[in-house]
Write an enzyme that holds these catalytic residues in place. Sequence first.
Site, mmCIF file in Angstrom:
data_model
loop_
_atom_site.group_PDB
_atom_site.id
_atom_site.type_symbol
_atom_site.label_atom_id
_atom_site.label_comp_id
_atom_site.label_asym_id
_atom_site.label_seq_id
_atom_site.Cartn_x
_atom_site.Cartn_y
_atom_site.Cartn_z
ATOM 1 N N LYS A 35 45.658 11.492 46.597
ATOM 2 C CA LYS A 35 47.101 11.420 46.867
ATOM 3 C C LYS A 35 47.893 11.665 45.587
ATOM 4 O O LYS A 35 48.860 12.438 45.564
ATOM 5 C CB LYS A 35 47.399 10.021 47.429
ATOM 6 C CG LYS A 35 48.769 9.852 47.994
ATOM 7 C CD LYS A 35 48.977 8.428 48.545
ATOM 8 C CE LYS A 35 48.645 8.309 50.007
ATOM 9 N NZ LYS A 35 49.096 7.028 50.605
ATOM 10 N N GLU A 155 60.947 5.231 59.100
ATOM 11 C CA GLU A 155 60.347 6.547 58.871
ATOM 12 C C GLU A 155 61.182 7.585 59.615
ATOM 13 O O GLU A 155 61.704 7.323 60.687
ATOM 14 C CB GLU A 155 58.905 6.565 59.382
ATOM 15 C CG GLU A 155 57.996 5.758 58.479
ATOM 16 C CD GLU A 155 56.581 5.625 59.017
ATOM 17 O OE1 GLU A 155 56.188 6.396 59.893
ATOM 18 O OE2 GLU A 155 55.873 4.711 58.542
ATOM 19 N N LYS A 207 62.389 -10.566 57.293
ATOM 20 C CA LYS A 207 61.782 -9.274 57.653
ATOM 21 C C LYS A 207 61.085 -9.356 59.015
ATOM 22 O O LYS A 207 61.253 -8.491 59.883
ATOM 23 C CB LYS A 207 60.791 -8.848 56.558
ATOM 24 C CG LYS A 207 59.984 -7.613 56.869
ATOM 25 C CD LYS A 207 60.841 -6.358 57.008
ATOM 26 C CE LYS A 207 60.012 -5.216 57.551
ATOM 27 N NZ LYS A 207 60.810 -4.032 57.826
ATOM 28 N N CYS A 263 54.858 -0.581 62.021
ATOM 29 C CA CYS A 263 55.421 -1.913 61.732
ATOM 30 C C CYS A 263 55.502 -2.845 62.940
ATOM 31 O O CYS A 263 54.948 -3.943 62.902
ATOM 32 C CB CYS A 263 56.800 -1.752 61.109
ATOM 33 S SG CYS A 263 56.718 -1.051 59.449
ATOM 34 N N LYS A 324 57.117 8.461 66.702
ATOM 35 C CA LYS A 324 58.512 8.857 66.868
ATOM 36 C C LYS A 324 58.720 10.187 66.158
ATOM 37 O O LYS A 324 57.837 10.649 65.435
ATOM 38 C CB LYS A 324 59.463 7.783 66.357
ATOM 39 C CG LYS A 324 59.424 7.558 64.854
ATOM 40 C CD LYS A 324 60.560 6.618 64.483
ATOM 41 C CE LYS A 324 60.528 6.211 63.048
ATOM 42 N NZ LYS A 324 61.594 5.302 62.700
HETATM 43 N N1 LIG Z 1 56.069 2.427 56.944
HETATM 44 C C1 LIG Z 1 57.248 1.859 57.170
HETATM 45 O O1 LIG Z 1 58.113 2.402 57.846
HETATM 46 C C2 LIG Z 1 57.563 0.505 56.593
HETATM 47 C C3 LIG Z 1 58.882 0.042 56.623
HETATM 48 C C4 LIG Z 1 59.162 -1.201 56.072
HETATM 49 C C5 LIG Z 1 58.151 -1.974 55.519
HETATM 50 N N2 LIG Z 1 56.860 -1.501 55.518
HETATM 51 C C6 LIG Z 1 55.825 -2.328 54.895
HETATM 52 O O2 LIG Z 1 55.530 -1.786 53.615
HETATM 53 C C7 LIG Z 1 54.149 -1.949 53.313
HETATM 54 C C8 LIG Z 1 53.523 -0.606 52.989
HETATM 55 O O3 LIG Z 1 53.580 0.189 54.148
HETATM 56 P P1 LIG Z 1 53.307 1.760 54.110
HETATM 57 O O4 LIG Z 1 53.604 2.271 55.465
HETATM 58 O O5 LIG Z 1 53.969 2.349 52.931
HETATM 59 O O6 LIG Z 1 51.708 1.740 53.866
HETATM 60 P P2 LIG Z 1 50.747 2.976 53.487
HETATM 61 O O7 LIG Z 1 49.442 2.639 54.065
HETATM 62 O O8 LIG Z 1 51.428 4.262 53.819
HETATM 63 O O9 LIG Z 1 50.656 2.907 51.892
HETATM 64 C C9 LIG Z 1 49.994 1.921 51.166
HETATM 65 C C10 LIG Z 1 49.409 2.570 49.920
HETATM 66 O O10 LIG Z 1 48.960 1.555 49.021
HETATM 67 C C11 LIG Z 1 47.810 2.034 48.357
HETATM 68 N N3 LIG Z 1 47.124 0.895 47.743
HETATM 69 C C12 LIG Z 1 46.494 -0.149 48.347
HETATM 70 N N4 LIG Z 1 46.036 -1.018 47.424
HETATM 71 C C13 LIG Z 1 46.402 -0.545 46.212
HETATM 72 C C14 LIG Z 1 46.248 -0.999 44.869
HETATM 73 N N5 LIG Z 1 45.647 -2.154 44.593
HETATM 74 N N6 LIG Z 1 46.729 -0.239 43.874
HETATM 75 C C15 LIG Z 1 47.353 0.923 44.129
HETATM 76 N N7 LIG Z 1 47.539 1.397 45.372
HETATM 77 C C16 LIG Z 1 47.076 0.676 46.395
HETATM 78 C C17 LIG Z 1 47.049 2.765 49.430
HETATM 79 O O11 LIG Z 1 46.135 3.683 48.885
HETATM 80 C C18 LIG Z 1 48.196 3.451 50.189
HETATM 81 O O12 LIG Z 1 48.455 4.747 49.678
HETATM 82 C C19 LIG Z 1 53.530 -2.646 54.526
HETATM 83 O O13 LIG Z 1 53.514 -4.031 54.302
HETATM 84 C C20 LIG Z 1 54.508 -2.321 55.627
HETATM 85 O O14 LIG Z 1 54.509 -3.290 56.642
HETATM 86 C C21 LIG Z 1 56.562 -0.276 56.029
#
Ligand SMILES: NC(=O)c1ccc[n+]([C@@H]2O[C@H](COP(=O)([O-])OP(=O)(O)OC[C@H]3O[C@@H](n4cnc5c(N)ncnc54)[C@H](O)[C@@H]3O)[C@@H](O)[C@H]2O)c1
Length: 433
Positions: A35, A155, A207, A263, A324
């Site tokens: 990535k 998103e 949240k 989520c 979506k």
């Molecule tokens: N996706 C959404 O729309 C959204 C909206 C609001 C909140 N959230 C919250 O935000 C958080 C992240 O969601 P996301 O959708 O971005 O997840 P995601 O899976 O897209 O991204 C998480 C990333 O973290 C990386 N990662 C994990 N452990 C790591 C470490 N120790 N060091 C470095 N990188 C590491 C993974 O490789 C991955 O790329 C979740 O708790 C989610 O509930 C998501």
Amino acid sequence: MRVAMIGTGYVGLVSGACFADFGHTVCCIDKDAGKIERLNGGVMPIYEPGLEQLVARNVDEGRLSFAVEADEAVRNADAVFIAVGTPSRRGDGHADLSYVHQAAEEIAALMDGFTVVVTKSTVPVGTGDEIERLIRSLRPDADFAVVSNPEFLREGAAINDFKRPDRVVVGADDERARAVMTELYRPLNLNETPILFTERRTSELIKYAANAFLAMKITFINEVADLCEAVGADVQQVARGIGLDNRIGSKFLHAGPGYGGSCFPKDTKALVRTAVAAGSPIELIEATVRVNDKRKKAMAAKVAKALDGELAGKTIGVLGLTFKPNTDDMRDAPSLDIVPALQAMGATIQAYDPQAHEARALFADVDFKDGPYEAVTGADAVVILTEWDQFRALDLDRVKLLMAGPVVVDLRNIYRPAEMLARGFRYSSVGRA
Ligand SMILES: NC(=O)c1ccc[n+]([C@@H]2O[C@H](COP(=O)([O-])OP(=O)(O)OC[C@H]3O[C@@H](n4cnc5c(N)ncnc54)[C@H](O)[C@@H]3O)[C@@H](O)[C@H]2O)c1
């Protein structure tokens, strides 16, 4: 401000790029070396409108960088964000905090000077306390504060949501940490964004309460839609009629196949677990989870009914697979329940989604097509599963000519029943006569 973002997924990448665009210096870190390599080559790992340009501009101007190793960025940071995943733990629905704990351990080993550790991941109440304990146990000498700053971006509209949010929530008990958070979000003063400073546990719960409420609102209108079908009423008119009441509001009142995505499903389940463990169950959300799970499965039966109960040997053209429009995210998408259920009843599936690269790996025996017209060609029925803009104005006469049968099941209500009937389709939708 100097920011390190641990986790460069949907939230970490968008937040990091937006903070850089505000003028801060941001390093986005991810364990996934592929990535980071792609990002360093200007290739986005996710589909999000406007993201590529935003990232390119901030990289060019020297404010945004990407790395696998956290060392330097964390050592120099005023604020280190944790934006790693918190998926549902297999078996019990509780949030899996292993990535969060691992990130906290890594930060503990590296931080230098006063550091604000900000949890942006969605985490259950008390996680901030745990992170604080964990870091303190590893680094008794460290000068740090742990803050909760949940993210509310959607998103598909993530950049706008981050830059023009309805509110920013910050749970911080430490005055120095509040000052850092105020400085980070200062650019939002321009649009007078409310910044709600609160206690950390309260912020963590805000949240979950927000997501659970929205999931409940969707589930409510979905059940009203079923009632509309039973009594001959129109759910879109009902939604408008109640949504114009300011106390209710018109958003999240679109009936459909059930909520999905990265989520709502996991956050509703995690809230249910938290509430039960605290001895204060939230039965409304327990019902929401149950009703929504049932609904996604029931959608396949709805399609079967439109084909007079017989799917064996039928070809179904599916339009849209992502949860979506304007995202490539497939996490908990309704299509993951509906498509296999249709296949189990004997249907052959051909599908098109404008962002199908994630989806391709997730479905067995689905014939992926290159466009909507290819996906409807020879189909006995067409099912609209995701309301991508390009499905909203299809050349319906062409669709009709290409299809083998006249059945359209519109699970997003993007077409008008009268018009579809006039064009000779056998049309069914959600909650409308
Ligand atoms: N996706 C959404 O729309 C959204 C909206 C609001 C909140 N959230 C919250 O935000 C958080 C992240 O969601 P996301 O959708 O971005 O997840 P995601 O899976 O897209 O991204 C998480 C990333 O973290 C990386 N990662 C994990 N452990 C790591 C470490 N120790 N060091 C470095 N990188 C590491 C993974 O490789 C991955 O790329 C979740 O708790 C989610 O509930 C998501």
